[in-house]
Design an enzyme around this catalytic site. Structure first.
Site, PDB file in Angstrom:
ATOM      1  N   GLU A 123      41.368  35.676  38.275  1.00 64.03           N
ATOM      2  CA  GLU A 123      39.986  35.078  38.460  1.00 64.03           C
ATOM      3  C   GLU A 123      40.022  34.394  39.118  1.00 64.03           C
ATOM      4  O   GLU A 123      39.037  34.197  39.944  1.00 64.03           O
ATOM      5  CB  GLU A 123      40.336  33.630  37.443  1.00 64.03           C
ATOM      6  CG  GLU A 123      40.235  33.843  35.274  1.00 64.03           C
ATOM      7  CD  GLU A 123      42.168  34.499  35.093  1.00 64.03           C
ATOM      8  OE1 GLU A 123      42.692  34.623  35.743  1.00 64.03           O
ATOM      9  OE2 GLU A 123      41.919  35.144  33.674  1.00 64.03           O
ATOM     10  N   LYS A 183      33.660  28.933  21.949  1.00 66.54           N
ATOM     11  CA  LYS A 183      33.478  30.219  20.918  1.00 66.54           C
ATOM     12  C   LYS A 183      32.600  30.627  19.904  1.00 66.54           C
ATOM     13  O   LYS A 183      31.817  31.221  19.856  1.00 66.54           O
ATOM     14  CB  LYS A 183      34.943  30.477  21.022  1.00 66.54           C
ATOM     15  CG  LYS A 183      34.897  31.295  19.988  1.00 66.54           C
ATOM     16  CD  LYS A 183      34.749  33.404  20.844  1.00 66.54           C
ATOM     17  CE  LYS A 183      34.538  34.107  19.506  1.00 66.54           C
ATOM     18  NZ  LYS A 183      36.373  35.290  19.329  1.00 66.54           N
ATOM     19  N   MET A 197      49.359  29.275  61.802  1.00 69.78           N
ATOM     20  CA  MET A 197      48.872  28.133  62.457  1.00 69.78           C
ATOM     21  C   MET A 197      49.565  27.323  62.250  1.00 69.78           C
ATOM     22  O   MET A 197      50.107  26.824  62.768  1.00 69.78           O
ATOM     23  CB  MET A 197      46.914  28.139  61.909  1.00 69.78           C
ATOM     24  CG  MET A 197      46.806  26.803  62.173  1.00 69.78           C
ATOM     25  SD  MET A 197      46.135  27.278  64.286  1.00 69.78           S
ATOM     26  CE  MET A 197      44.355  27.968  63.799  1.00 69.78           C
ATOM     27  N   PHE A 232      45.278  26.612  21.069  1.00 71.62           N
ATOM     28  CA  PHE A 232      45.653  27.748  22.772  1.00 71.62           C
ATOM     29  C   PHE A 232      44.857  28.010  23.418  1.00 71.62           C
ATOM     30  O   PHE A 232      43.361  27.724  22.846  1.00 71.62           O
ATOM     31  CB  PHE A 232      46.182  28.646  21.617  1.00 71.62           C
ATOM     32  CG  PHE A 232      46.607  30.176  22.397  1.00 71.62           C
ATOM     33  CD1 PHE A 232      47.590  30.051  22.903  1.00 71.62           C
ATOM     34  CD2 PHE A 232      45.793  31.219  22.643  1.00 71.62           C
ATOM     35  CE1 PHE A 232      48.128  30.814  24.260  1.00 71.62           C
ATOM     36  CE2 PHE A 232      46.163  32.006  23.564  1.00 71.62           C
ATOM     37  CZ  PHE A 232      47.381  32.210  24.096  1.00 71.62           C
ATOM     38  N   GLN A 233      45.581  28.560  25.093  1.00 73.44           N
ATOM     39  CA  GLN A 233      44.606  28.026  26.219  1.00 73.44           C
ATOM     40  C   GLN A 233      43.354  27.213  26.422  1.00 73.44           C
ATOM     41  O   GLN A 233      42.454  27.680  26.672  1.00 73.44           O
ATOM     42  CB  GLN A 233      43.717  29.361  26.114  1.00 73.44           C
ATOM     43  CG  GLN A 233      45.313  30.769  26.534  1.00 73.44           C
ATOM     44  CD  GLN A 233      44.542  32.135  26.491  1.00 73.44           C
ATOM     45  OE1 GLN A 233      43.812  32.476  26.333  1.00 73.44           O
ATOM     46  NE2 GLN A 233      45.828  32.375  27.696  1.00 73.44           N
TER      47      GLN A 233
END
Lengths: 162, 576
Positions: free
Chosen positions: B50, B162, B476, B112-113
């Site tokens: 993602e 959803k 760096m 969940f999630q």
């Protein structure tokens, strides 16, 4: 410098956390905050008391204005206005102090809103100085706790700041 | 006819002209992906992470100027986009992020999630929404695009439970009515006139152009101002390409790794015209010592940028393009000053500074210097490419040794400094411009942060080129450790770096390697001919440092330079 900032916001969930997040994310402190609906139920007004130098207050008002849900920001410092706050004070005076507590309440145009065998709960409305004066006077007689609403402020109509 | 929330989303995206969506499926967005399956109008680009999706959307947005769109699932899908959202937020890049959410009745149940992504992203989005009613969906999407792309642009997230995307409603496309969102576009005319008169009086003016010039499409107006009033222009990292880097009036980048002449000019100037920039600490160095003799005119669309870090004499809130248009008009029609004579001494001084300490590095016959690779890329592309970068030394060398003449050809994470940005951003840019040469200038550390996106590039036939300046270090970090931490290289050495050539092959891409300076050009030439993603592994000198350098917190004219290599005992000298 202490400022009272009045903020008109959309009356939606999440707006309060956007406003408070703006302060916490920049390390600015909120001394008091009160929120309520306005005459238009889709709009709420928040009265925020905060302190900071001119640059900080400028940033706060600009950042508030930048929030999508904010409709209008007014720094009450710039206007003639009326401020009020309410406090509920629960006092547990000794027997011999009871009359004095009632006296002071009377002088401050307060009201007893609850009482028990040992306590009075007193409602006082006024500006900050009045509320602080009342608390100072009653403190020696035994304050159990107090709760303040935080300030609300409204601009005076047709009066320009001198 | 009633359609599902998922179909409303797709129809809304279509109406907003969003043809490409970068995303990754998951539980609560399965129905949206199902609706996308046979849709012809909106194409989903499946990334491998993602974070890759969100950076790709960002690269797409920076390259095109349109909002980039990402679609991810709830919970980890959404939280994986947070770095990319914060990256876009810091650099004012328009994104619309669609995140799935558990059904409304499960919100707050630790389902969940489930993640409170609206809460998590509140400080790093311009605005965000939790949609609770399918009837609000199209309006919210329309608002989101509007908010993301107008005013000071930024990312907007829409959280989609959803049940909302499953529910059905009539599709509507309402007119927007947002009483509390009205950006200021027109600058105050009186203030602009003040600015014009201040410019007329200035002897040693400098323009600092920031990302706002690019976001508002004001390159032409900026050039007109600079050329008409003969004012040299320096750019912030975000402003590169806003003014031609090859222009005689260009001073290149200023700040921590800015050019000697840009920093000198700013410090000596009597007037700074700051355009679409926000005086970041990497630009100002020590604030109290910044441009001590200068009056400051500050033009920005975001009022909170003005007087946030730096005192300002003439503040102008407005869209850079519109303000500059008026300013140029006032200068030409009302002020009517001729600057040829007035500017001679100042422009001569700047030429002297340029001659005194140009951007440079020490050539080597044995080992590849990373600056040389960037120079060669510039030479071979003739500046006609889209360059993305990762973060660190690679980014600074890419900013210094490549000249950006056009806006939207330089895509780099400026504000947040996100390693792993450049490669997915290049993929997004390549998708938008399939026929352009898109090159990610990377380090061996940064490229590993989103290297999985090589699969995305290969499968979508996006011939992105990645030039890895491979020094086996987090360069760096190593540079700072060498300069400020007694060469104690604490956890900056990447002992095991993958064989990037073999790795590219493993993904069915092409891998090339150069270990000697003479191999640099052939490798680049070959890579540019191949119509496939190519990893170029340039094994470069590990000791190379980015110069000039202003130590953090020092005034910007306190610059460190590379000393000749003969005096190894005392390598650095601060020059004022």
């Amino acid at each position: 410098m202490r400022h009272t900032i009045s903020v008109l916001v959309e009356n939606k969930f999440g707006v309060l956390s956007r406003v408070s997040g703006l302060f916490s994310g920049r390390g600015y402190n909120i001394e008091s905050l009160s929120v309520g609906e306005t005459i238009d139920p889709q709009v709420s007004v928040m009265t925020i008391v905060t302190t900071g130098d001119d640059q900080i207050i400028e940033q706060i008002t600009k950042q508030l204005n930048k929030l999508i849900d904010v409709i209008k920001v007014t720094d009450m410092k710039e206007l003639e206005h009326v401020e009020r706050e309410m406090v509920l004070v629960k006092v547990a005076p000794k027997q011999e102090d009871k009359a004095e507590v009632l006296n002071i309440t009377e002088i401050f145009r307060g009201r007893i809103v609850d009482s028990s065998q040992k306590t009075y709960t007193i409602e006082i409305t006024g500006d900050e100085k009045k509320i602080e004066a009342f608390i100072e006077l009653v403190k020696p007689m035994g304050i159990k706790e107090f709760v303040r609403t935080g300030k609300v402020a409204i601009a005076r109509e047709g009066v320009k700041k001198k | 006819m009633k359609i599902s929330g998922a179909e409303i989303i797709i129809e809304s995206l279509k109406r907003e002209g969003a043809k490409h969506v970068f995303g990754y499926p998951g539980g609560v967005v399965l129905n949206i992906f199902d609706s996308l399956y046979d849709n012809k109008d909106v194409q989903l680009i499946l990334t491998r992470h993602e974070q890759g999706a969100i950076h790709a959307a960002d690269g797409y947005a920076r390259a095109t100027g349109k909002a980039g769109v990402a679609l991810v699932t709830s919970g980890p899908g959404a939280t994986n986009t947070v770095t990319g959202i914060a990256t876009a937020s810091m650099d004012s890049i328009p994104l619309v992020v669609l995140s799935g959410q558990v059904p409304t009745m499960l919100i707050g149940n630790d389902a969940f999630q489930e993640a409170d992504i609206v809460g998590i992203t509140r400080p790093c989005t311009k605005y965000n929404y939790l949609v609770k009613d399918v009837n609000d969906l199209s309006r919210i999407i329309k608002e989101a695009f509007h908010i993301a792309t107008t005013g000071r642009p930024g990312p907007v997230l829409i959280d989609l439970p959803k049940d909302v995307t499953v529910a059905k409603a009539e599709f509507t496309w309402p007119e927007l009515d947002m009483r509390s969102y009205k950006p200021t576009y027109e600058g105050n005319k009186w203030m602009i006139t003040q600015a014009a008169h201040t410019i007329a009086k200035a002897k040693k003016p400098v323009i600092i152009a920031g990302g706002g010039v690019i976001l508002s499409g004001a390159s032409k107006e900026l050039r007109e101002l600079a050329e008409h009033a003969e004012i040299p222009v320096t750019m912030t990292l975000m402003g590169l390409g806003g003014f031609p880097g090859t222009h005689a009036l260009s001073l290149g980048m200023l700040g921590m790794h800015g050019t000697y002449y840009a920093n000198k000019a700013v410090q000596e100037s009597d007037l700074l015209i700051a355009i679409g920039m926000r005086f970041d600490d990497r630009v100002t160095g020590k604030v109290e010592a910044f441009a001590p003799h200068a009056k400051i005119v500050h033009i920005d669309i975001d009022p909170t940028s003005i007087r946030k870090n730096i005192r300002v004499d003439v503040p102008i809130v407005g869209d850079v393009k519109r303000v500059l248009t008026v300013l140029n008009k006032v200068l030409k029609e009302e002020v009517k000053e001729q600057w040829d004579e007035v500017r001679k001494a100042w422009l001569k001084q700047i030429e002297d500074w340029k001659a005194e300490r140009p951007l440079t590095y020490t050539w080597s016959d044995e080992v590849i210097k990373p600056q040389f690779v960037v120079e060669k890329i510039y030479e071979l592309t003739r500046g006609d490419a889209i360059i993305t970068t990762e973060v660190g030394q690679n980014q600074m060398w890419a900013a210094q040794f490549y000249k950006y003449d056009k806006p939207r050809t330089w895509l780099s994470s400026g504000g947040l400094g996100t390693m792993g940005y450049g490669f997915p951003a290049a993929i997004g840019a390549q998708l938008a411009f399939p026929n352009k040469l898109v090159i990610d200038i990377a380090g061996d550390g940064s490229i590993q942060m989103n290297i999985q996106e090589l699969a995305t590039a290969v499968i979508n036939k996006l011939p992105v080129k990645v030039a890895i300046l491979n020094n086996r270090y987090l360069g760096m970090v190593r540079q700072w450790q060498e300069l400020f931490y007694n060469e104690r290289y604490s956890y900056s050495h990447l002992d095991v770096v993958p064989d990037f050539v073999e790795l590219a092959r493993a993904y069915s891409a092409v891998g090339l390697r150069a270990t000697k300076p003479s191999e640099v050009e052939p490798v680049l030439k070959e890579a540019f001919k191949i119509h496939k993603p190519v990893f170029m592994d340039f094994v470069v000198n590990w000791k190379e440092k980015v110069y000039p350098m202003v130590p953090a917190g020092a005034p910007i004219d306190h610059m460190l330079f590379e000393e000749p290599e003969k005096k190894p005992e005392k390598k650095l000298k601060a020059v004022k």
